[in-house]
Design an enzyme around this catalytic site. Structure first.
Site, PDB file in Angstrom:
ATOM      1  N   LYS A   1       7.837  20.516   7.521  1.00 60.96           N
ATOM      2  CA  LYS A   1       7.764  19.267   6.738  1.00 60.96           C
ATOM      3  C   LYS A   1       6.357  18.676   6.801  1.00 60.96           C
ATOM      4  O   LYS A   1       5.956  17.914   5.932  1.00 60.96           O
ATOM      5  CB  LYS A   1       8.755  18.227   7.265  1.00 60.96           C
ATOM      6  CG  LYS A   1      10.196  18.663   7.228  1.00 60.96           C
ATOM      7  CD  LYS A   1      10.902  18.290   5.950  1.00 60.96           C
ATOM      8  CE  LYS A   1      12.373  18.623   6.041  1.00 60.96           C
ATOM      9  NZ  LYS A   1      12.999  18.864   4.747  1.00 60.96           N
TER      10      LYS A   1
ATOM     11  N   CYS B   1      18.664  22.662  10.668  1.00 57.61           N
ATOM     12  CA  CYS B   1      17.670  21.746  11.255  1.00 57.61           C
ATOM     13  C   CYS B   1      17.976  21.382  12.706  1.00 57.61           C
ATOM     14  O   CYS B   1      17.064  20.985  13.434  1.00 57.61           O
ATOM     15  CB  CYS B   1      17.586  20.473  10.424  1.00 57.61           C
ATOM     16  SG  CYS B   1      17.005  20.800   8.766  1.00 57.61           S
TER      17      CYS B   1
ATOM     18  N   CYS C   1      16.068  22.105   0.250  1.00 52.74           N
ATOM     19  CA  CYS C   1      15.873  21.062   1.272  1.00 52.74           C
ATOM     20  C   CYS C   1      14.947  21.542   2.368  1.00 52.74           C
ATOM     21  O   CYS C   1      14.454  20.741   3.155  1.00 52.74           O
ATOM     22  CB  CYS C   1      17.200  20.709   1.930  1.00 52.74           C
ATOM     23  SG  CYS C   1      18.356  20.109   0.754  1.00 52.74           S
TER      24      CYS C   1
ATOM     25  N   GLU D   1       4.885  20.391   4.012  1.00 51.61           N
ATOM     26  CA  GLU D   1       5.508  19.989   2.741  1.00 51.61           C
ATOM     27  C   GLU D   1       4.902  18.690   2.200  1.00 51.61           C
ATOM     28  O   GLU D   1       4.637  18.562   1.004  1.00 51.61           O
ATOM     29  CB  GLU D   1       7.015  19.797   2.969  1.00 51.61           C
ATOM     30  CG  GLU D   1       7.798  19.403   1.727  1.00 51.61           C
ATOM     31  CD  GLU D   1       9.235  19.018   2.058  1.00 51.61           C
ATOM     32  OE1 GLU D   1       9.446  18.290   3.047  1.00 51.61           O
ATOM     33  OE2 GLU D   1      10.138  19.436   1.333  1.00 51.61           O
TER      34      GLU D   1
ATOM     35  N   GLU E   1      22.683  18.948 -11.003  1.00 49.37           N
ATOM     36  CA  GLU E   1      21.895  20.097 -11.467  1.00 49.37           C
ATOM     37  C   GLU E   1      22.754  21.367 -11.470  1.00 49.37           C
ATOM     38  O   GLU E   1      22.703  22.168 -12.413  1.00 49.37           O
ATOM     39  CB  GLU E   1      20.675  20.274 -10.546  1.00 49.37           C
ATOM     40  CG  GLU E   1      19.658  21.261 -11.072  1.00 49.37           C
ATOM     41  CD  GLU E   1      18.494  21.491 -10.102  1.00 49.37           C
ATOM     42  OE1 GLU E   1      18.447  20.850  -9.029  1.00 49.37           O
ATOM     43  OE2 GLU E   1      17.642  22.336 -10.424  1.00 49.37           O
TER      44      GLU E   1
ATOM     45  N   SER F   1      16.537  25.095  -6.961  1.00 50.28           N
ATOM     46  CA  SER F   1      16.777  23.735  -7.437  1.00 50.28           C
ATOM     47  C   SER F   1      15.425  23.032  -7.531  1.00 50.28           C
ATOM     48  O   SER F   1      14.489  23.374  -6.801  1.00 50.28           O
ATOM     49  CB  SER F   1      17.675  23.014  -6.427  1.00 50.28           C
ATOM     50  OG  SER F   1      17.559  21.627  -6.581  1.00 50.28           O
TER      51      SER F   1
ATOM     52  N   GLU G   1      21.409  17.157  -6.912  1.00 54.56           N
ATOM     53  CA  GLU G   1      21.635  18.600  -6.810  1.00 54.56           C
ATOM     54  C   GLU G   1      23.008  19.000  -7.369  1.00 54.56           C
ATOM     55  O   GLU G   1      23.141  20.025  -8.044  1.00 54.56           O
ATOM     56  CB  GLU G   1      21.514  19.034  -5.345  1.00 54.56           C
ATOM     57  CG  GLU G   1      21.165  20.493  -5.176  1.00 54.56           C
ATOM     58  CD  GLU G   1      20.649  20.782  -3.775  1.00 54.56           C
ATOM     59  OE1 GLU G   1      19.468  21.129  -3.649  1.00 54.56           O
ATOM     60  OE2 GLU G   1      21.412  20.639  -2.806  1.00 54.56           O
TER      61      GLU G   1
ATOM     62  N   GLU H   1       1.902  19.142  -5.525  1.00 59.63           N
ATOM     63  CA  GLU H   1       2.964  19.006  -6.529  1.00 59.63           C
ATOM     64  C   GLU H   1       4.132  18.163  -6.020  1.00 59.63           C
ATOM     65  O   GLU H   1       5.003  17.781  -6.784  1.00 59.63           O
ATOM     66  CB  GLU H   1       3.460  20.386  -7.004  1.00 59.63           C
ATOM     67  CG  GLU H   1       4.167  21.232  -5.966  1.00 59.63           C
ATOM     68  CD  GLU H   1       3.211  21.913  -4.996  1.00 59.63           C
ATOM     69  OE1 GLU H   1       1.989  21.723  -5.110  1.00 59.63           O
ATOM     70  OE2 GLU H   1       3.704  22.615  -4.105  1.00 59.63           O
TER      71      GLU H   1
HETATM   72  S1  SF4 Z   1      13.819  22.346  10.616  1.00 64.16           S
HETATM   73 FE1  SF4 Z   1      13.872  24.504   9.987  1.00 64.16          FE
HETATM   74  S2  SF4 Z   1      15.787  24.611   8.754  1.00 64.16           S
HETATM   75 FE2  SF4 Z   1      15.249  22.426   8.892  1.00 64.16          FE
HETATM   76  S3  SF4 Z   1      13.993  22.019   7.088  1.00 64.16           S
HETATM   77 FE3  SF4 Z   1      12.562  22.539   8.743  1.00 64.16          FE
HETATM   78  S4  SF4 Z   1      12.164  24.751   8.504  1.00 64.16           S
HETATM   79 FE4  SF4 Z   1      14.043  24.260   7.344  1.00 64.16          FE
END
Ligand code: SF4
Ligand code: SF4
Ligand code: FES
Length: 554
Positions: A347, A484, A288, A350, A271, A308, A268, A355
């Protein structure tokens, strides 16, 4: 102003609510729809007190000069219990751990259901967040956090009177609407009607499968929060115990996502400098946080090129486990099962994005890991401190601060300065972007150019920052309040001060690290020497970068 509280004359700050005044004076008032981080909507009427003989909601009422406040009359006790009974046909204590509502049952003296359930709902099994309206009591906290704190408005009230219920808009499943999967509604639900989509069963099956090689990777913010599930004070760092617990759960190797964060910084920071030097799209915005990425994909299509292309740290490390580590250890990557231990519900989504070409097989939240440790009967508090497995377990303080708002920018600047000038930054702590202020900013000179940076945490703050984005070159956005450490998969908290304690733990882990800059990490250097060449190389682009898309809000 002067008031009488249960017959005793006292001086109070008239701008405070009766609830705050009572609590400051050691009087317990049960609350259900109230949350310290949200505007008091006064829906549940469980916090009733009397002011000059009239029943009022303590959470939303301020005192009058000379008012007589009573908190414990028989009328109040009966009214609180009745309101609770009307909302809660079926107490669900004992079915789900640590429900806030169980404390309130005890406080109002409710032991069993008095009124029958009126309607049955089909549970909404979303991609990352699961809702069960049968448990919902319409307190509205999820609606308020989604609208006021996150600025997403994915859910709201529908229908009236006894048909009133909470639903994603137009009664669609949550997975089909513009929900960013941040899980903040989970943290705010007092009855456990919203929860993460569990990956525990899949992980337990993998751990029991002798043909699988199951590897855990642990996100930075887990170490600052997991201890709370085992009775430890907020802010206790439990890095070593977490590693020990995962080994005792049966994981073959335990790796540190902080190393993935160090890799993210290498890519990053490079970049950012490339965009600054070659006139690329600015501001560059961090990626992130999958909650923020979804927010951009739903609401800010014009920002696609600002994002990014770096994958998030656990996605980078997941890919390196199945390529770099698998080759070095001589293990067939098809046998490896990568389990990310994350503070995050987004996540879970994600790692299913096509992709992303994800190396991650399962995502367990902090709470799910807590359940696994309890299922395995492990006495967490008595565990020794153990080290991460060294193959992918050495990391820096720059990696650990990813867990707190502002941490990604701070870590990136520590390395970008070295890459741009060849010299190390003397002061590597950027106090201007630390702390819980919603939007923070600062500047640094790189390649003779003043680089202005800013960060926001919580979706509503993100919206405010994006409205003024053109002032900046580099922006970090984390969807959850505090970053987080306040993720939707973290232990439930009622006191916002807990986020501060978790944040302090993260920064103390950075201060006590021997290495505090990502480019100093010896494993990172090895990975580039042995496999990737240099940051932004063709191989690095192939494994560690991705792209995003426009999604319809409807
Ligand atoms: S815990 Fe919340 S701030 Fe951290 S990556 Fe997941 S959605 Fe984003
Ligand atoms: S997960 Fe986040 S965006 Fe989705 S409904 Fe809950 S609070 Fe709103
Ligand atoms: S807590 Fe005051 S009305 Fe619900």
């Amino acid at each position: 102003m002067k008031i009488k509280l249960n017959g005793k004359g006292i001086e109070v700050d008239g701008s405070k609510s009766l609830l705050d005044i009572c609590r400051e004076n050691g009087i317990t008032i049960p609350t259900l729809c109230y949350h310290a981080s949200l505007f008091p909507e006064a829906r549940c009427r469980v916090c009733l007190v009397e002011m000059d003989g009239k029943l009022v909601t303590a959470c939303s009422t301020k005192p009058r000069e000379g008012a007589a406040i009573v908190t414990n009359s028989e009328r109040i006790v009966k009214a609180r219990k009745l309101n609770m009974e009307l909302m809660m046909p079926e107490p669900s204590c004992g079915l789900v751990d640590d429900l806030e509502v169980c404390e309130i049952y005890a406080e109002v003296g409710m032991r069993k259901a008095r009124f029958p359930k009126i309607k049955e709902y089909k549970p909404d099994l979303g991609a990352a967040v699961v809702r069960d309206d049968n448990k919902c009591i319409n307190c509205g906290r999820c609606v308020r956090v989604c609208a006021d704190v996150q600025g997403v408005f994915a859910i709201d009230f529908a229908s009236r009177a006894h048909n009133e219920h909470i639903t994603p808009y137009w009664e669609h499943p949550l997975a089909d609407v513009a929900c960013i999967r941040c899980g903040q509604c989970i943290l705010n639900c007092p009855v456990g009607a919203i929860s993460e989509c569990s990956h525990l069963e899949g992980v337990v099956d993998a751990l029991n499968d002798r043909n699988k090689y199951v590897v855990a990777q642990v996100a930075p913010s887990i170490r600052a929060a997991l201890g709370e599930l085992f009775g430890m004070p907020a802010g206790t760092l439990v890095t070593g115990k977490t590693v020990a617990a995962l080994r005792r759960c049966g994981f073959e190797k335990v790796f540190d996502v902080d190393l993935g964060a160090d890799m993210t910084i290498m890519e990053e920071a490079s970049e950012l400098l490339r965009r600054v030097e070659k006139g690329g799209k600015l501001p560059m915005i961090t990626t992130c946080c999958p909650g923020w990425i979804l927010m951009m994909e739903f609401f800010y299509h014009d920002l696609l090129k600002n994002m990014s292309t770096c994958k998030s740290p656990h996605e980078m490390l997941g890919m390196l486990i199945k390529t770099y580590y698998a080759k070095k250890a001589g293990i067939d990557p098809k046998k490896i099962v990568v389990v990310s231990i994350m503070p995050c519900t987004a996540k879970k989504f994600e790692s299913t994005r096509p992709e992303m070409k994800s190396g991650v097989d399962y995502v367990l939240t902090t709470k799910e890991l807590g359940k696994l440790i309890k299922m395995k009967d492990i006495d967490f508090a008595s565990l020794p401190d153990e080290e991460f497995d060294p193959a992918l377990g050495i990391s820096t303080g720059a990696g650990v601060i990813f867990g707190a708002t502002g941490g990604v920018i701070e870590a990136a600047l520590r390395t970008a300065h070295k890459f741009a000038t060849g010299k190390e930054l003397e002061n590597i702590e950027f106090s201007e972007i630390r702390g819980m202020k919603g939007i923070k900013e600062g500047s640094i000179t790189l390649k003779g150019k003043k680089i202005k940076f800013a960060c926001a945490h919580g979706g509503a703050n993100a919206r405010k920052l994006i409205a003024q984005k053109d002032k900046y070159h580099f922006i970090e956005i984390m969807a959850c309040p505090g970053g987080c450490i306040g993720g939707g998969g973290q232990p439930v908290y009622r006191d916002p001060g807990i986020l501060r304690k978790r944040t302090e733990a993260i920064y103390s882990a950075d201060r006590s690290s021997k290495l505090r800059r990502s480019h100093e990490n010896p494993i990172v250097k090895k990975i580039y020497e042995e496999m990737l060449g240099k940051p932004l190389s063709k191989k690095a682009e192939e494994l560690l970068h991705t792209h995003y898309m426009k999604r319809s809000r409807f």
